[in-house]
Enzyme design. Structure first.
Site, PDB file in Angstrom:
ATOM      1  CD  GLN A 169      -2.916   1.147   2.366  1.00 50.66           C
ATOM      2  OE1 GLN A 169      -2.622   0.584   3.403  1.00 50.66           O
ATOM      3  NE2 GLN A 169      -3.987   1.890   2.269  1.00 50.66           N
ATOM      4  N   PRO A 294       8.145   0.557   8.090  1.00 51.67           N
ATOM      5  CG  PRO A 294       7.631   1.090   5.869  1.00 51.67           C
ATOM      6  CD  PRO A 294       8.159  -0.013   6.734  1.00 51.67           C
ATOM      7  N   GLY A 296       3.116   1.495  11.584  1.00 52.99           N
ATOM      8  CA  GLY A 296       2.778   0.795  12.822  1.00 52.99           C
ATOM      9  C   GLY A 296       2.278  -0.597  12.474  1.00 52.99           C
ATOM     10  N   GLY A 297       1.358  -0.618  11.534  1.00 51.39           N
ATOM     11  CA  GLY A 297       0.811  -1.899  11.113  1.00 51.39           C
ATOM     12  C   GLY A 297       0.259  -1.819   9.709  1.00 51.39           C
ATOM     13  CG  MET A 298       0.083  -3.341   5.296  1.00 47.82           C
ATOM     14  SD  MET A 298      -0.814  -1.862   4.736  1.00 47.82           S
ATOM     15  CE  MET A 298      -2.010  -2.608   3.642  1.00 47.82           C
ATOM     16  CD  GLU A 299      -4.891  -2.130   5.848  1.00 44.11           C
ATOM     17  OE1 GLU A 299      -3.892  -1.776   6.509  1.00 44.11           O
ATOM     18  OE2 GLU A 299      -5.481  -1.353   5.061  1.00 44.11           O
ATOM     19  CE1 TYR A 409      -4.837   5.341   9.714  1.00 39.69           C
ATOM     20  CE2 TYR A 409      -4.331   7.136   8.222  1.00 39.69           C
ATOM     21  CZ  TYR A 409      -4.129   5.840   8.639  1.00 39.69           C
ATOM     22  OH  TYR A 409      -3.233   5.042   7.991  1.00 39.69           O
ATOM     23  NE  ARG A 583       4.495   3.217  14.529  1.00 43.65           N
ATOM     24  CZ  ARG A 583       3.818   3.012  15.654  1.00 43.65           C
ATOM     25  NH1 ARG A 583       4.448   2.512  16.725  1.00 43.65           N
ATOM     26  NH2 ARG A 583       2.547   3.301  15.724  1.00 43.65           N
ATOM     27  CE  LYS A 585       1.996   7.591  16.300  1.00 45.35           C
ATOM     28  NZ  LYS A 585       1.194   6.722  17.155  1.00 45.35           N
TER      29      LYS A 585
HETATM   30  N1  BES Z   1      -3.294   0.704   5.967  1.00 41.53           N
HETATM   31  C1  BES Z   1      -2.591   1.492   6.918  1.00 41.53           C
HETATM   32  C2  BES Z   1      -1.179   1.795   6.517  1.00 41.53           C
HETATM   33  C3  BES Z   1      -1.060   2.582   5.235  1.00 41.53           C
HETATM   34  C4  BES Z   1      -1.950   3.600   4.926  1.00 41.53           C
HETATM   35  C5  BES Z   1      -0.045   2.298   4.362  1.00 41.53           C
HETATM   36  C6  BES Z   1      -1.820   4.305   3.732  1.00 41.53           C
HETATM   37  C7  BES Z   1       0.100   2.993   3.177  1.00 41.53           C
HETATM   38  C8  BES Z   1      -0.796   3.996   2.853  1.00 41.53           C
HETATM   39  C9  BES Z   1      -2.603   0.843   8.296  1.00 41.53           C
HETATM   40  O1  BES Z   1      -3.790   0.180   8.601  1.00 41.53           O
HETATM   41  C10 BES Z   1      -2.513   1.956   9.296  1.00 41.53           C
HETATM   42  O2  BES Z   1      -3.391   2.767   9.299  1.00 41.53           O
HETATM   43  N2  BES Z   1      -1.477   1.969  10.106  1.00 41.53           N
HETATM   44  C11 BES Z   1      -1.322   2.950  11.149  1.00 41.53           C
HETATM   45  C12 BES Z   1      -1.915   2.369  12.405  1.00 41.53           C
HETATM   46  C13 BES Z   1      -2.449   3.322  13.395  1.00 41.53           C
HETATM   47  C14 BES Z   1      -3.433   4.304  12.867  1.00 41.53           C
HETATM   48  C15 BES Z   1      -3.050   2.562  14.555  1.00 41.53           C
HETATM   49  C16 BES Z   1       0.150   3.228  11.315  1.00 41.53           C
HETATM   50  O3  BES Z   1       0.945   2.492  10.741  1.00 41.53           O
HETATM   51  O4  BES Z   1       0.508   4.164  11.993  1.00 41.53           O
HETATM   52 ZN    ZN Z   2      -5.356   1.654   8.781  1.00 44.80          ZN
END
Ligand code: BES
Ligand code: ZN
Length: 630
Positions: A169, A294, A296-299, A409, A583, A585
């Site tokens: 993504q 890079p 926090g998480g990826m679904e 978000y 990461r 963020k």
């Molecule tokens: N799907 C996103 C990560 C993402 C978004 C990757 C847009 C590339 C483009 C994932 O679910 C996400 O939102 N991760 C956040 C988690 C947090 C909001 C709890 C993150 O990685 O910070």
């Molecule tokens: Zn997300």
């Protein structure tokens, strides 16, 4: 804007009309853009592909993972479905792929390259013989593939084996598979992965933890998913079960800690099913990645990819798991049709995350997380151009990676929270349940959601939200006046402690902090005044040892204060933090803050130069603007 590139394509005539409409809609004031293009268009400005003519329905991968050359190589076989009888050119997305052959059965077929675009990569045009249903491309990825990170053994926790992981993504799947890389196109996939028998491979598909560790691993993903959810990881991976349907994969070093930290995953899964309907993806496992991941998480379906930086020992950051799990409904089952509709993936998921956290951990915790999420949103609203604070953002000609913010978000979730408040929780839960059911395994536009909302919810409760209010939320910049506001009783205690200390009434070590949780510490630090002195920073550090905190969220906020107030004793920690974590963020705001003074920028550049070899390509790209290359 990639007009030049679009014009060079066969499909230019179809795209051109929409493109011109889009340009004429630019407006810098705050009038809602309720035009057709901004909400109902399925045109994906981030893909060269032509699914309206010929659509790929299934991909078979046979790939060799080579850590020596940092490449994936092998074949991708694409099943196709012709939407129009005359269509004979299949256009695929690629980035830095070396394609050596295209074939239909035994016969090789012609292909050609379009012009490379900086953000989008290079279109690949394949000429399809009349009867051809499946084409096979033989290809090799680049060692610099934007969607892959190759780690040497020294860069892993165990130090003995290399590690590979993907992050597709938004538009990086094309850097490791030639395909129609658009969230509007859904495919099933199978894969055979060949690697060193000492390593174990997992994918966003059916994984078998007890598969023989012989270097060949087979996967099937029988449910149609968008390309950005294709994922792979290879390394010294082991498995530990957490519940009946949930478990963790990771390097041995993190396995026990992760299984303990995330032991409530099964309870989260059950809680979410109760409200939003059955989990449709069979298993839900977690993969703990190296700290250079890079995000926090990826679904990734069936297997969320998770940063190890949330392993705090006290479950303080498990809302990340709730978030990635929630995507199984909002995002993976019902998907945004284009990246302009990203708020429907992330806003719904953020709304669901708050609901799950409330169910599993209670209202007080949810309230604290809402305050912090809302503050993150306000910070972004103060920094971003008004245009970029709309839910339906105009991404034409832009790199989606460069437009990442809290808006989709937290503003998305805030909108849904207002709807919920107005119609009542019960009605809103029922609505979401039916929404996931109705659009299951589809990729939909914002307009499709709005139409469904109007017919299924607002038609029954017409006073719940006016058309004007709805338009303001979806199309206008900023937060509408009168939006829900968070309030946390647990933070009031913190506010009075902070104030008493700032007034000099009590010393830091005498504050009643013994039962504070992470969120309270974050709130304590985030609301420190701008004129904090170095002596006060030192007093806080002395009392609470912030520089040596092992909670990465707290450390992050502390290091932001460190940079703001130039608190020298924490700079070694800052350096290690920047070098040890990828990461975005966490590191991006630090690089950005450091870049604002010459000394800070020199420090940042030094850390970046050392960290760079271990950073993911996205972390490099995101932070390069803040440093001088050394
Ligand atoms: N799907 C996103 C990560 C993402 C978004 C990757 C847009 C590339 C483009 C994932 O679910 C996400 O939102 N991760 C956040 C988690 C947090 C909001 C709890 C993150 O990685 O910070
Ligand atoms: Zn997300």
């Amino acid at each position: 804007m990639p007009v030049r590139v679009f014009l060079s394509l066969v499909a230019a005539s179809a795209l051109f009309g929409t493109l011109v409409t889009a340009c004429s809609q630019q407006s810098s004031d705050n009038t809602p853009q309720t035009t057709i293009n901004s909400a109902s268009s399925r045109t994906d400005y981030h893909s060269f592909s032509n699914p309206e003519e010929i659509v790929v329905t299934h991909v078979d991968l046979d790939l060799n993972v080579d850590f020596e050359t940092k490449t994936l190589s092998g074949t991708a076989s694409l099943d196709i479905d012709r939407k129009s009888v005359q269509a004979s050119t299949l256009i695929l997305d690629t980035r830095d792929l070396d394609v050596s052959q295209a074939a239909c059965g035994e016969a090789t077929i012609d292909f050609s390259w379009g012009e490379r675009d900086e953000h989008l990569g290079t279109p690949l045009m394949v000429q399809l013989p009349a009867e051809c249903q499946t084409i096979t491309l033989t290809y090799t990825t680049s060692p610099e593939a934007s969607g892959l990170q190759w780690l040497t053994p020294e860069q892993t926790a165990g130090k003995k084996h290399p590690f590979l992981f993907s992050q597709a993504q938004a538009i990086h799947a094309r850097s490791f598979i030639p395909l129609q890389d658009s969230p509007g196109v859904r495919i099933t996939y199978n894969a055979t992965i060949h690697t060193d028998p000492a390593l174990f491979a997992v994918m966003s598909a059916s994984n078998d933890p007890s598969a023989e560790r012989n270097g060949t691993y087979e996967f099937t993903m029988p449910q149609a998913i968008p390309s950005y959810l294709i994922a792979i990881a290879v390394g010294d991976l082991h498995f530990k079960a957490m519940g009946e349907r949930t478990g963790v994969y990771s390097e041995p070093a993190y396995l026990d800690a992760a299984a303990k930290e995330f032991e409530d995953t099964e309870a989260m899964l059950i809680a979410t099913e109760k409200v939003y309907g059955k989990y449709r993806w069979d298993r839900y496992d977690l993969l703990i990645l190296p700290p250079s991941f890079p995000f926090g998480g990826m679904e990734n379906p069936r297997l969320s990819f998770i940063t190890p930086t949330v392993l705090a020992g006290d479950k303080s950051q498990v809302s990340l798991i709730a978030h990635e799990l929630a995507h199984s409904w909002s995002g993976n089952t019902v998907t945004n049709a284009t990246w302009r509709d990203l708020w429907m993936n992330e806003g719904f998921t953020t709304f669901l995350t708050y609901r799950i956290m409330e169910i599993v951990y209670g209202k007080d915790r949810e309230a604290m997380e809402f305050v912090i999420g809302h503050r993150d949103l306000e910070d972004d609203l103060n920094e971003l151009a008004a245009e970029d604070t709309r839910l339906t953002i105009d991404l034409t000609g832009r790199d989606p990676d460069a437009v990442f913010s809290n808006v989709p978000y937290e503003k998305g979730a805030l909108f849904l929270r207002e709807l919920e408040q107005n119609v009542g929780r019960e009605a809103f839960d029922a609505f979401l349940l039916s929404y996931f059911d109705h659009f299951a395994f589809q990729s939909i536009t914002t307009q499709q959601f709005l139409d469904y909302l109007n017919s299924e919810l607002l038609a029954k409760q017409p006073d719940a939200m006016s058309k004007e209010r709805l338009d303001e939320w979806i199309f206008a910049a900023g937060i509408p006046a009168g939006a829900p506001e968070p309030k946390s009783p647990a933070f009031e205690v913190v506010d009075s402690s902070r104030s008493a200390w700032l007034r000099g009434e009590v010393s830091a070590s005498d504050l009643p902090t013994s039962d504070w949780v992470m969120h309270q510490w974050l709130h304590f630090l985030q609301k420190m005044p701008d004129d904090l002195t170095i002596q006060q920073m030192a007093a806080l550090d002395e009392a609470f040892d912030f520089t040596r905190s092992n909670n990465n969220e707290i450390t992050h906020v502390w290091l932001m204060l460190t940079v703001k107030h130039d608190y020298q004793p924490a700079y070694d920690r800052l350096y290690n933090y920047l070098v040890g974590i990828g990461r975005n963020k966490f590191v991006r705001p630090l690089y950005k803050a450091l870049s604002e003074t010459p000394e800070g920028k020199a420090f940042a550049s030094k850390a970046f130069a050392e960290a760079r070899v271990g950073y993911h390509p996205l972390t490099v790209k995101t932070n390069l603007p803040y440093v001088d290359e050394m």
